[in-house]
Design an enzyme around this catalytic site. Structure first.
Site, PDB file in Angstrom:
ATOM      1  CG  ASP A 407      -1.808   1.155   1.335  1.00 20.78           C
ATOM      2  OD1 ASP A 407      -2.339   1.574   0.295  1.00 20.78           O
ATOM      3  OD2 ASP A 407      -2.006   1.667   2.454  1.00 20.78           O
ATOM      4  CD  GLU A 504      -9.273  20.210  -0.300  1.00 21.36           C
ATOM      5  OE1 GLU A 504      -9.784  19.933   0.808  1.00 21.36           O
ATOM      6  OE2 GLU A 504      -9.944  20.429  -1.320  1.00 21.36           O
ATOM      7  CE  LYS A 568      -7.239  22.043  -3.770  1.00 21.08           C
ATOM      8  NZ  LYS A 568      -8.548  22.310  -3.201  1.00 21.08           N
ATOM      9  NE  ARG A 599      -0.081  14.351  -2.451  1.00 24.43           N
ATOM     10  CZ  ARG A 599      -0.855  13.290  -2.219  1.00 24.43           C
ATOM     11  NH1 ARG A 599      -0.304  12.098  -2.086  1.00 24.43           N
ATOM     12  NH2 ARG A 599      -2.150  13.389  -2.102  1.00 24.43           N
ATOM     13  CB  THR A 679      -2.080   3.460  -3.786  1.00 20.42           C
ATOM     14  OG1 THR A 679      -2.630   4.540  -3.049  1.00 20.42           O
ATOM     15  CG2 THR A 679      -1.788   3.928  -5.201  1.00 20.42           C
ATOM     16  NE  ARG A 767      -9.038   7.975  -7.611  1.00 20.72           N
ATOM     17  CZ  ARG A 767      -9.414   8.545  -6.481  1.00 20.72           C
ATOM     18  NH1 ARG A 767      -9.861   7.794  -5.495  1.00 20.72           N
ATOM     19  NH2 ARG A 767      -9.343   9.832  -6.301  1.00 20.72           N
TER      20      ARG A 767
END
Length: 1135
Positions: A407, A504, A568, A599, A679, A767
């Site tokens: 994972d 975020e 965004k 990221r 993941t 996903r």
């Protein structure tokens, strides 16, 4: 219970329709023809046995083992017919093995029952009969209204009815489900959100219709019909309304929800696989070898029986004068006599398959498993967690792993985001001391009390601080949560952000440091402070993130009344829809951020005119209230809104990796282990982390199988990828595949998909739903090569994968223990995996591989002379050895040296194994238990047995007098001589195989030989009144009184072992293996070593005491420095 059994057998399908109807508070219709649906209760069952089925089920599983079943047959034969040996010789060891194993497995299942009872007995509050009633979790029924308070875990799958918030929202974390520690927002429908008290809930009349239980965590389709003043109002329900079992309520005082899926029908339970019995490759090899030895046994028994009757064809041997037959024996059936003789020979030779092998293996695995927990290198000081072994049956499998499935979130990463860089209007910026500074410049800007930012920079920061779903918690001295706007004039240091995405949260915290602070949201109002100046924005619409769009947006009304859209998302989801701004420069900057492993998110805006906004508002309202094709209509409206965008810039956020992840993945790669990352994260995030952790190299050619819509499209893309791999065979390839494309690939193109995957150095699956992870593992497991797989994860979403793999490892995360409870092993950090495999796995495998081979070798040595002896006693089934020697050979005389060897042996120093991962390849693919190695040990056993028997026979042949008084030896003396030579030789053979000597090895090796001599003198020197015969009286003493016998013992032992010594020396100097080369290197390594598994038990206990001592010391901050210094200075000397 009966219904559940029928469901498991497929006789009683639990659901007859595609939908379920739930009457809230279980207010069923009053008309007579209504038949209530039957639903599962809320009990969670992870155990394997019950009180009623434990004995039969456990016995069935144990007798699936070939040796256990074989000895059961032998025991029954000994009971039924007259055999040379007593039934006790087989029955007692069998009973011991079965009992010990049953106790061990029963204890492990009792622990699972205990954990289940804790969960099922947890107190919960439900609304019944107009009041709030406390009950146990297992008593919740579908339709019950359940109250959950802050920081509590949801006991069932609930549809949110109301919360203490006026807007009817709540915030949850789903750490134990999908590994994400971030806050997610869920909503109630407008008609139920006002029901915030028990009295109002009692007055609520509603019916909920939804799909039947489904394992997909991210899918829920339903509708709720609320009756108000005689009017029925229908509202659609989606995943945003469903609170999943196992998730935790955060930042919300309490919520009320209606139970829709209970117990084993909850989504969390449906994602668990049934816990099955895992068997290691060594055990499978052992079963194969047992079958071969069973064949040898049957051959010897049949041959002996045939030769017996061939010999007895002559009358003088059939009925000699000293052994006349009775009348009954003469008239008995020849077939029955043949079968009886065959079974007697079978019992006589049955020790070639020793049941003590299983006893020793069980003890080795059980005792050896403690060493993992005692290893200080696998101890995590910060969390005070030691490595944990849940299943000792798979220790050696750690040395055979070929694929690792891991994972990402919480396993490879800490899930802690840090803002690093951004691009605004085509200029790159960095954060220096809380200020936004263009790249290449120093921090020389004025104080932040006056805005030093340009219009573009300020608009970018405002967009980042407003385009999100972040919530704020104000921890007050009194209780709970404060009013978000009570801190507007004085910013509290106790303010904490909660977000549905870690990105975020990191971005909002970064804008706060740079002067644009998000203060909070209440209802339709969002407030920020721009360098101390408050600004209020009206939140008009939120366009939620989804996997297809890969972006999220908010529509706001500014303080000046202007309507603006901030959006965004991923680069590929934003840039194609931008029409202005520094598009090319920003694209270059995004690529640069990605190359650094950051990221990335791109930020844009759109300003609406009054007419444009009215159209947008109308379209959104129609789409959101649609009952049919709601998702498709919303997607269409979102696309209409999110276009003609003005590009503002991009952000680069670093997901903090766990310590030494990159080094661990590289070590696994050098060891020949392929690493797959599975993941649930989105594509860009997963690729960024794979690059930063070294899973994907910068020079690697990244292939993609994503966003496939149909079978044909997927097949064509797979063929193109296969062609590219063949054309660029020199370059290393990495493959990225998403969950939707994977489903298509597994549907009809498994072979093509596997061909592509096996030619890639690294594979990343994003996903992924929990069951998809298990499907991928199963796909590799069942491929023609049958590789050994290992899965590692930290959340409940990883449980299916962990249970499916040959070896499952749970990470002891910050929240949730499902992965740990369902794993075979548990460690605190991913970095510990390298030592677990490269050192512990290596040692466990070589130890048990040698143990298995050696056991077969010493039993061939043991029984072959018995077989040869039959040629000299007319196949009369006369035993060569005394019955006491037969019983004690495997139990006492030769058992301890191999057990100690299998606990402490190490061919190479552990530091060398970690520094040279390539040595792991030497033991891969079960190489030490290959048929060639097995054949070598078997032939060696037969050769030594022939030397034992015929060496002794030559010595005693031709009426040779070996006693000083002229007397000759009898048959018991001959058997004792063979047995003595055998015990010494097989013990010394193991001594030759031992590379790592401890005081315990010396003690049991020489002690076993000494014990045999002492026992034999004691056993043969006394007349034992309870024995039927005194055949061995004074036999051993007479044997040892003969100088010729001593000479024969020495000569035979040297004859057996000298060729072995020559072979070892020859091969080590002329054809050394990489392991033997490393042995010479390891001899030069310093003695200092903290590898606890290699120390004697007394030292191991001492090490365990040190861990406890550390726990006390960790509690004192002033002693922390001393503690670390002590840990660095560990040596064998001070252990």
């Amino acid at each position: 219970m009966l219904r559940w059994i029928r469901q498991q057998l497929g006789f009683d399908p639990p659901h007859q329709s595609d939908t379920r109807t739930v009457y809230i508070a279980n207010r069923f219709p009053q008309h007579g023809h209504y038949v209530p649906q039957r639903f599962a209760d809320n009990r969670i069952i992870s155990s394997k046995y019950t009180v009623w089925n434990f004995v039969p089920k456990n016995l069935f599983e144990q007798f699936r083992r070939i040796a256990n079943f074989y000895f059961l047959i032998i025991f029954l034969v000994q009971l039924m017919i007259d055999t040379p040996t007593s039934p006790v010789t087989s029955g007692l060891p069998l009973f011991f093995v079965i009992t010990v194993t049953a106790i061990k497995q029963g204890y492990e299942d009792w622990l699972r029952h205990k954990a289940d009872n804790e969960v099922n007995g947890a107190p919960v509050f439900v609304v019944r009969s107009g009041s709030l009633v406390q009950t146990r979790s297992k008593n919740i029924r579908v339709g019950d209204i359940v109250r959950v308070a802050k920081d509590e875990t949801f006991p069932v799958d609930l549809v949110l009815l109301s919360s203490d918030r006026a807007e009817g929202t709540c915030h949850i974390t789903t750490t134990s489900l999908d590994g994400e520690t971030n806050l997610k927002t869920h909503y109630s429908v407008p008609e139920t959100l006002v029901s915030q008290s028990v009295s109002r809930l009692e007055a609520l009349h509603a019916v909920l219709e939804c799909q039947q239980p489904d394992a997909d965590l991210y899918r829920f389709v339903g509708r709720i019909t609320v009756t108000q003043q005689g009017e029925e109002i229908v509202r659609p329900l989606g995943p945003e309304n469903l609170l999943l079992r196992g998730a935790r309520l955060k930042n919300t005082k309490e919520i009320f929800g209606v139970a829709v899926y209970t117990g084993m029908e909850s989504k969390m339970a449906l994602n668990y696989k049934c816990k099955s019995q895992k068997r290691s490759a060594v055990e499978k090899s052992m079963n194969t070898f047992l079958l071969i030895y069973l064949g040898i046994l049957l051959f010897e028994a049949i041959l002996s029986t045939i030769l017996k009757y061939a010999w007895q064809a002559e009358n003088k041997w059939d009925e000699p004068f000293y052994n006349q037959k009775t009348e009954q024996e003469r008239n008995s059936s020849q077939i029955l006599k043949f079968i009886s003789d065959f079974l007697a020979f079978l019992v006589l030779y049955n020790f070639i398959i020793p049941i003590s092998l299983y006893v020793t293996v069980e003890m080795q695995k059980f005792l050896g498993s403690f060493f993992i927990g005692w290893d200080l290198d696998l101890y995590h000081e910060e969390s005070d967690q030691m490595a944990q072994v849940n299943t000792s049956d798979l220790n050696e499998e750690l040395g055979q792993v070929e694929y690792v499935f891991t994972d990402k979130t919480g396993t490879l990463t800490e899930n802690e985001m840090l803002f690093r860089e951004c691009s605004i209007n085509g200029i790159k910026y960095q954060e220096i001391n809380g200020k936004l500074v263009p790249e290449g410049m120093t921090d020389d800007s004025p104080d932040r009390s006056v805005s030093p930012l340009s219009r573009e920079e300020l608009l970018f920061l405002k967009a980042v601080s407003l385009c999100h779903t972040v919530q704020i918690s104000y921890e007050q001295p009194g209780d709970g949560l404060g009013d978000p706007f009570s801190h507007a004039n004085g910013f509290s240091s106790q303010m904490e952000y909660y977000a549905s995405s870690p990105d975020e949260k990191a971005l909002v915290e970064a804008t706060k440091r740079m002067g644009v602070t998000f203060i909070g949201s209440h209802g339709e109002t969002m407030e920020i402070k721009t360098f101390g100046k408050p600004e209020k924005f009206k939140l008009l619409h939120v366009l939620e993130f989804d996997a297809n769009r890969r972006r999220m947006s908010v529509i706001l009304q500014t303080p000046t009344g202007e309507k603006v859209l901030f959006t965004k998302g991923a680069e590929s989801a934003i840039l194609p829809f931008t029409t202005s701004g520094e598009i090319n420069k920003t694209r270059v900057h995004v690529d640069e951020f990605a190359l650094k492993g950051l990221r990335t998110l791109v930020v844009a805006c759109r300003h609406f005119s009054v007419e444009e906004y009215e159209e947008v508002d109308q379209r959104l309202h129609k789409a959101r209230t649609a009952l049919q094709q709601r998702e498709e209509r919303l997607a269409e409206v979102f696309s209409f809104i999110e276009k003609d965008l003005e590009l503002l810039g991009a952000t680069g956020v670093e997901d903090k990796l766990q310590e030494k992840v990159q080094e661990t993945i590289e070590a696994l790669r050098l060891a020949g282990i392929k690493v797959w990352v599975l993941t649930g994260d989105k594509h860009e995030t997963a690729v960024s982390v794979s690059l930063s952790c070294g899973h994907f190299h910068r020079t690697m050619n990244i292939l993609e199988l994503v966003q496939q819509k149909s079978d044909n499209e997927c097949a064509e893309q797979l063929r193109q990828l296969a062609r590219r791999i063949k054309e660029d065979h020199v370059i290393q390839h990495g493959l990225v595949v998403d969950g939707a494309s994977l489903s298509l690939a597994l549907r009809g193109h498994e072979k093509l998909f596997m061909e592509v995957c096996k030619n890639c150095s690294a594979v990343l699956c994003c996903r992924m739903a929990p069951l998809q992870k298990a499907k991928v593992v199963r796909l590799l497991k069942t491929s023609p090569e049958k590789p050994i797989t290992l899965a590692i994860g930290d959340g409940a979403n990883d449980v299916s994968m962990i249970q499916e793999a040959h070896v499952g490892i749970g990470i002891m995360g910050k929240e949730g223990r499902q992965a740990v409870q369902n794993s075979d092993y548990a460690i605190a950090r991913f970095k510990f995996l390298s030592k677990l495999l490269l050192v512990h796995g290596h040692f466990y495998y070589i130890r048990i591989a040698t143990l298995v081979q050696y056991f077969f070798y010493k039993n061939v040595c043991f029984i072959t002379p018995q077989f040869l002896y039959q040629f000299f006693c007319l196949f009369s089934q006369q035993t060569l050895y005394d019955s006491v020697y037969l019983t004690l050979y495997n139990i006492c005389f030769t058992s301890l040296p191999i057990l100690v060897y299998s606990l402490f042996e190490q061919l190479v120093h552990p530091h060398v194994l970690q520094s040279k991962p390539v040595l792991y390849r030497d033991i891969s693919k079960n190489s030490l238990l290959s048929f060639k190695t097995f054949l070598y040990w078997t032939l060696l056993g037969f050769c030594h047995a022939f030397v034992f028997f015929f060496g002794s026979y030559i010595l005693m042949g031709e009426d040779t007098s070996l006693m000083g008084n002229g007397q000759m030896f009898g048959n018991w003396t001959f058997g004792t001589l063979v047995f003595t030579v055998m015990v010494i030789t097989v013990t010394l053979k193991l001594a030759l195989e031992t590379h790592f000597w401890t005081w315990m090895n010396h003690f049991v090796t020489w002690g076993s030989i000494a014990f045999y001599f002492i026992f034999s003198l004691f056993y043969g020197g006394i007349i034992w009144p309870f024995l039927h015969t005194q055949d061995m009286y004074f036999v051993f003493v007479q044997l040892l009184s003969s100088g010729s016998a001593w000479f024969a013992i020495i000569i035979i032992i040297i004859t057996c072992l000298f060729p072995d010594i020559i072979k070892k020396v020859f091969y080590r100097h002329l054809q050394p293996t990489s392991t033997q080369k490393s042995q010479m290197y390891s001899n030069r390594v310093a003695i200092s070593d903290d590898f606890i598994a290699l120390q004697p038990l007394s030292r191991a206990k001492n090490q365990l005491g040190k861990i406890r001592w550390k726990r006390i010391r960790v509690q004192s901050a002033q002693n922390m420095t001393l503690l670390k210094a002590g840990a660095e200075g560990r040596t064998i000397g001070n252990c």
